[in-house]
Design a protein around this motif. Structure first.
Motif: not given
Ligand SMILES: [Zn+2]
Length: 406
Positions: A27-31, A119-124, A183-188, A241-251
Motif C-alpha cells: 500500500a502507498a499513501f500520498d500526502p 488521516l489527521r494533522d498529527d498522522g494516521f 490496525p496502525m497508528v503512525a503519529m508525530r 489525541w482526538r475528541d472522540r473517547p472511543m478506545a479499542y483493542a486487538r491482539t
C-alpha cells in the motif's frame, strides 16, 4: 502507470499446511490522503466461497484470481454504511487454495467524519472501522499479515502489531498470529515507555493520564496473567489525541483516546478501569461482533476490569463502579435474543450479570469458570453455559441464561 508496477510484484506462496487466511498487502499513501493498495488474500484450502467488504470510496483498479471467480458485487450498508460486498466462489476444477488479489485506490478519509478520521494533522490512525482493506463479511475472519506500506513521513512513529520494521518512508508489518484487523497508528511525536509485556506510546508520557495508563496497563497485565495465563503477545498501547473517547483493542495492540481525559481531576479509577478493560481483551475478543454472543467480548472484559479495579484501588472503588452500572442499566432490556447488544447492555448490564453470577457461585468458582472459558478457541454463549454447568450445575446455568435474556 501504477497498475503495471503493481503487477510486477511476485505473488506470495502459501505456507505449507496453511490453515488460516493470509494477507499480503502493498500500500502507498500520498500526502494528500490518497491510498493505492494491492492486497492478495490466500484462503485456506477447502474454502468454497467467501465474501469481503471494502469501502465504496475505493475504486477497484483490478482483480486477479486464482482458483476462484468473482460471483457478485453488491452494495452493503452493514456493519457500516457505504460498502461493496465482493463475493468469490472457488472454481469447480480448482485444487489449490483460492487466491484473491484486489488492486484499489481512493481517499483514505471517508466523506463522513465519525470522529476518528484515518488521516489527521498529527498522522494516521487506521483500523477495521475504516474498511480500508478487504474485510471478511462475517467481521470475524482472522488472518496473518505481511504488509509493506509506503508514504509515511520519517517523523511518524508507527505503532502496529507483530514485527514492525520502519524504513525511511515506509513500514513493514509482519504478523504471524491471526487477527481480524490491520490496525496502525503512525503519529508525530510519540514517546515510548516499556514494562514487561507492555509497550506504551504517547506524545507526552509525563501527563497524569499517561502515568495512570502506564501503571494500570502493567498492573492489569500482571493480574490477568495470574488468572488466565501468560499474555501471548506484548501489548502495544498508543494514546492518540482526538475528541472522540472511543478506545479499542486487538491482539497485542490497544488504542486509547486522550479525549478530554487529561483534566487535572480525572479520577485514577477511570484510567484503571479503562486500562483493565483493554488489557482484558487479550483474552476476551473471540466472540462474533455481529451476534448476541458479543457480550463475551465486552461484558467479560468489563467484568474483568471491575475485578482489576478492586485489586488495584480497593473494594470501595469497585463497589462505586458497580453501583453506577446498576443505576445506568436499570432499563437496559435483555442482553441476548436480539442480535448484537447495545452499548448499555454490553458495558453496563452484561458485567453486572457476571458480578451477580459471582455472588451466586462464589469467587473461586467464578475464577475457574473464566479461566476455562479464556482457553476456549471460540467464544459463544453455548460454550459458556456448558462450562458454567460443569462448574456450578445445570440449574445455575439455566438461571444465568434466563438473566441474559430478560
Ligand atoms: Zn472493549
Amino acid at each position: 502507470m501504477k497498475i503495471l508496477a503493481l503487477l510486477a510484484l511476485a505473488i506470495a506462496a502459501p505456507a505449507a499446511g496453511q490453515t488460516e487466511p493470509h494477507y499480503e498487502m502493498r500500500a502507498a499513501f500520498d500526502p494528500s490522503g490518497a491510498l493505492e493498495a494491492d492486497v492478495e488474500i490466500v484462503l485456506p484450502p477447502g474454502t468454497r466461497e467467501k465474501t469481503f467488504l471494502l469501502s465504496r470510496r475505493f475504486e477497484l483498479r483490478g482483480v486477479m484470481l486464482s482458483g476462484a471467480s468473482l460471483a457478485g458485487v453488491t452494495a452493503a450498508e452493514s456493519p457500516v454504511e457505504g460498502l461493496y460486498a465482493y463475493r468469490f466462489v472457488a472454481a469447480p476444477e480448482a485444487n489449490g487454495p483460492m487466491r484473491l488479489r484486489l488492486l484499489y485506490g481512493g481517499p483514505i478519509n471517508p466523506a463522513e467524519d465519525n470522529g476518528v478520521r484515518p488521516l489527521r494533522d498529527d498522522g494516521f490512525e487506521l483500523f477495521i472501522d475504516h474498511m480500508w482493506f478487504p474485510v471478511g463479511a462475517d467481521i470475524q475472519t482472522r488472518f496473518t499479515l505481511d504488509a509493506e506500506i509506503e508514504g509515511l513521513a520519517p517523523d511518524l512513529v508507527v505503532v502496529a502489531q507483530g514485527e514492525v520494521t520502519r524504513g525511511p518512508t515506509s513500514v513493514r508489518i509482519r504478523r504471524d498470529y491471526i487477527d481480524i484487523d490491520i490496525p496502525m497508528v503512525a503519529m508525530r511525536g510519540l514517546e515510548r515507555a516499556e514494562a514487561p509485556g507492555v509497550e506504551f506510546f504517547s506524545r507526552d508520557l509525563g501527563t497524569r493520564l499517561s502515568t495512570f495508563y502506564i501503571r494500570h496497563s502493567e498492573g492489569a497485565a500482571r493480574y490477568f496473567e495470574r488468572w488466565f495465563g501468560p499474555l501471548a503477545q506484548t501489548v502495544r498501547m498508543a494514546v492518540v489525541w482526538r475528541d472522540r473517547p472511543m478506545a479499542y483493542a486487538r491482539t497485542g495492540y490497544t488504542v486509547f483516546s486522550e479525549g478530554g481525559r487529561s483534566a487535572p481531576d480525572y479520577p485514577e479509577s477511570g484510567a484503571a478501569r479503562h486500562a483493565g478493560h483493554e488489557v482484558a481483551h487479550a483474552w476476551w475478543m473471540l466472540a462474533s461482533p455481529i451476534t448476541d454472543d458479543f457480550w463475551l467480548v465486552e461484558s467479560a472484559a468489563e467484568y474483568c476490569a471491575i475485578r482489576y479495579l478492586e485489586t488495584a484501588l480497593g473494594a470501595e472503588a469497585a463497589a462505586e463502579m458497580i453501583e453506577e452500572k446498576r443505576r445506568v442499566s436499570a432499563d437496559a432490556g435483555p442482553v441476548m435474543g436480539h442480535g448484537r447488544p447495545n452499548r448499555v447492555q454490553l458495558y453496563q448490564k452484561g458485567p453486572l450479570l457476571l458480578v451477580d453470577l459471582e455472588r451466586r457461585i462464589g469467587r473461586p468458582a467464578m475464577d475457574r469458570l473464566l479461566a476455562e472459558m479464556a482457553r476456549e478457541p471460540v467464544h459463544t454463549t453455548a460454550v459458556f453455559l456448558r462450562l458454567l454447568t460443569g462448574v456450578a450445575g445445570a440449574e445455575v446455568a439455566a438461571a444465568f441464561e434466563q438473566a441474559l435474556r430478560s
